[in-house]
Design an enzyme around this catalytic site. Structure first.
Site, mmCIF file in Angstrom:
data_model
loop_
_atom_site.group_PDB
_atom_site.id
_atom_site.type_symbol
_atom_site.label_atom_id
_atom_site.label_comp_id
_atom_site.label_asym_id
_atom_site.label_seq_id
_atom_site.Cartn_x
_atom_site.Cartn_y
_atom_site.Cartn_z
ATOM 1 N N GLY A 222 6.298 -1.635 -0.542
ATOM 2 C CA GLY A 222 7.340 -1.951 -1.511
ATOM 3 C C GLY A 222 8.672 -2.242 -0.860
ATOM 4 O O GLY A 222 8.863 -2.047 0.350
ATOM 5 N N GLU A 245 -0.743 6.283 5.907
ATOM 6 C CA GLU A 245 -1.937 5.837 5.197
ATOM 7 C C GLU A 245 -2.135 4.341 5.411
ATOM 8 O O GLU A 245 -3.181 3.884 5.861
ATOM 9 C CB GLU A 245 -1.763 6.136 3.716
ATOM 10 C CG GLU A 245 -2.750 5.468 2.793
ATOM 11 C CD GLU A 245 -2.405 5.727 1.337
ATOM 12 O OE1 GLU A 245 -2.279 6.918 0.983
ATOM 13 O OE2 GLU A 245 -2.256 4.766 0.563
ATOM 14 N N VAL A 320 7.654 4.643 -10.104
ATOM 15 C CA VAL A 320 7.962 3.855 -11.301
ATOM 16 C C VAL A 320 9.072 4.543 -12.089
ATOM 17 O O VAL A 320 10.064 3.920 -12.473
ATOM 18 C CB VAL A 320 6.712 3.681 -12.182
ATOM 19 C CG1 VAL A 320 7.061 2.930 -13.477
ATOM 20 C CG2 VAL A 320 5.613 2.963 -11.411
#
Length: 447
Positions: A222, A245, A320
Site C-alpha cells: 500500500g 510476509e 481501512v
C-alpha cells in the site's frame, strides 16, 4: 533413474493434465505468481463437462480463463486465501468466496484441517541438476500443498525467478506426478500503486522517526508502507534487516540504497526473509538467485515465536478504519470483503513482543466517496459486518496524518480520547458525542 529420464516420462500437455480433473474435485492453483497459466487455459476448455469443481489460491495477478464465461460459477467455485482486485470482482459475480485465515497457520490447515486437494497445479522454475523445481517467490505454504495433494503437477516457466531459502522452497521430481512445459509467460506483476500523497508522507515521517539503526522491518502493501520505504531510503538509517510476509519493491530500493545489511539480526543474520514476493520486474530480477534473500514457509516467517526473536522489530501496515475501542478493520467495507487478514495480526503481536519492537497501523483520517462526501476512517463503532482484523488489546501504535497514539494499556476512555485526537478535526465533536453515549468519555476530558 536419471532425473532427465524421469522428467521425460512425466511430461504431459496442459490438455492431458486438465483431463485429470473430475466434477466435485478440489484443485489447488498455488499462489500469486505461481498461479498456473497453460493448465488454466486447458481446464477452461472443459467447462461444459465439469460441475462443482472447487479451486483454491490467492492474490491472483491476472484474470483466470476458467472464469471468463458468464456462467463459470455454475461449473467452478473460487476459494481465495487472500483476495486481490480481480478476485473481488469474481466474488461479486457470485463465483467464489474468501476463506478467512490466520496466514501463519495456512500450512497446518493443509496438513490437518481442510479437504485434501485432488490435484495441485502451479508454476515453478525449471528443474535444476539435482532434480528440484523451485517454487519461485511463493514458498508460503506450497510445501504443505504438495505433501497433502493426491496429485502434484508443475507447470515449468523459464521466467520464474529462483528464490533461495533453506527449507520448503521447492519440490523434488520424485514427488511430482506430471510436468507441463508451458508457454513461459512473463511473471505477473503487482504495482505499488500511485505516488505517495501528502498524507502518506506525513504519516510515513512520523513512523520513520521511530525507527532505530539496526531495526528489522516488515512492510505491508500500500501507499503508506511504500512511502515509509522511500523515506528510509533517503534517511541516515543503516544496518536495517528484513523479515516480512510479503517482499515488495520498496525493499529492493532500500537494499540498493545501502540501508539493508541484516547485520544486527539475531536470527537469519544477513538475510532478507520473506514468505512470498510480488511486485515489478525489478523485484523479480533482484531476488533471482540472490543469496541475500531467503524464501521461507509462512509458518516460519509469520510465527509470533519467530518475530519476537528479532530485536527492534518494526511492523508497518495499512487499515481501512478503526473504532473508538481500538478495533482495527483492515480487510472489509462493512460486509463487502476487500482483501483478507493475511499476517497483519501475527506481526502486530510479534512486533510488540520483540525487544524494542513497535507495531504501527496507519491510515488517512478520512476518505472521499464518489459523490465528494468526506468520511472519517475513525468511527464510534465499526460498520455493521466489518471484520475485526486486529483486536483492541493487540493494537500498539495507531497513526494518521494528525498524529500517533499508543493504545497499549490504555483504558476505554483513554483509548477514545487518544483516537479522537488523531481524527480529522471536522469529525472530533461528533466522535466525542458518540463516545459520551457509549460511556467511554470522561466529562473532565478536554474538548
Amino acid at each position: 533413474m536419471e532425473f532427465e529420464e524421469e522428467y521425460r516420462q512425466k511430461l504431459m500437455t496442459a490438455d492431458q493434465a486438465a483431463q485429470l480433473v473430475k466434477s466435485g474435485d478440489w484443485v489447488d492453483y498455488g499462489w500469486t505468481t505461481g498461479t498456473p497459466d497453460a493448465f488454466d487455459k486447458a481446464l477452461a476448455k472443459r467447462t461444459d463437462e465439469l460441475f462443482d469443481v472447487k479451486l483454491r489460491g490467492g492474490i491472483v495477478l491476472r484474470p483466470l480463463d476458467v472464469f471468463a464465461r458468464e456462467d463459470a460459477g455454475d461449473h467452478f467455485t473460487w476459494n481465495s486465501w487472500h483476495m486481490g482486485g480481480w478476485e473481488r470482482s469474481l466474488i461479486k459475480r457470485g463465483c467464489g468466496y474468501l476463506t478467512p485465515i490466520r496466514y501463519s497457520e495456512l500450512p497446518r490447515y493443509y496438513r490437518d484441517s481442510i479437504v485434501p486437494d485432488d490435484i495441485a497445479v502451479f508454476q515453478v522454475a525449471p528443474m535444476d541438476r539435482n532434480g528440484y523445481f523451485n517454487f519461485g517467490p511463493n514458498a508460503s505454504h506450497l510445501a504443505a500443498v504438495c505433501e497433502t495433494s493426491k496429485k502434484v503437477i508443475v507447470e515449468v516457466n523459464k521466467n520464474m525467478p529462483i528464490c533461495l531459502g533453506g527449507f520448503e522452497e521447492g519440490i523434488h521430481i520424485s514427488k511430482v506426478d506430471g510436468i507441463i512445459e508451458g508457454d513461459n509467460p512473463a511473471i505477473g506483476e503487482l504495482g505499488a500503486g500511485g505516488p505517495a500523497t501528502e498524507v502518506d508522507k506525513t504519516v510515513a515521517q512520523m513512523i520513520v522517526d521511530q525507527i532505530p539503526n539496526g531495526a528489522c522491518l516488515q512492510l505491508g502493501i500500500g501507499g503508506m508502507p511504500n512511502a515509509v520505504g522511500s523515506m528510509i531510503a533517503e534517511s541516515d538509517l543503516k544496518d536495517l534487516g528484513v523479515h516480512t510476509e510479503m517482499y515488495v519493491d520498496a525493499f529492493v530500493d532500500l537494499a540498493k540504497a545501502g540501508k539493508i545489511s541484516g547485520a544486527k539480526k539475531s536470527i537469519d543474520k544477513g538475510r532478507q526473509v520473506y514468505a512470498f514476493a510480488a511486485g515489478t520486474k525489478k523485484l523479480y530480477d533482484y531476488i533471482d538467485n540472490n543469496p541475500e534473500c531467503m524464501s521461507a514457509p509462512v509458518d516460519y516467517t509469520n510465527a509470533v515465536e519467530t518475530v519476537e526473536k528479532l530485536d527492534n522489530f518494526i511492523s508497518i501496515n495499512n487499515a481501512v478504519n478503526c473504532d473508538l475501542f481500538g478495533q482495527v478493520n483492515a480487510e472489509s467495507a462493512g460486509v463487502r470483503q476487500i482483501s483478507g487478514a493475511g499476517g497483519q495480526l501475527d506481526f502486530v503481536m510479534g512486533a510488540y513482543r520483540s525487544h524494542g519492537g513497535k507495531s504501527f497501523i496507519c491510515m488517512s483520517s478520512t476518505f472521499t466517496k464518489k459523490d465528494g462526501t468526506m468520511v472519517s476512517r475513525l468511527l464510534p463503532t465499526l460498520d455493521n459486518g466489518s471484520t475485526v482484523t486486529d483486536t483492541r488489546s493487540c493494537v500498539h501504535y495507531l497513526v494518521t496524518e494528525y498524529g500517533m497514539v499508543n493504545l497499549k494499556g490504555a483504558s476505554a476512555w483513554e483509548r477514545a480520547e487518544r483516537i479522537i485526537s488523531i481524527a480529522h478535526p471536522s469529525f472530533r465533536d461528533e466522535l466525542i458525542r458518540q463516545a459520551e453515549k457509549m460511556q467511554i468519555w470522561k466529562k473532565s476530558n478536554k474538548r
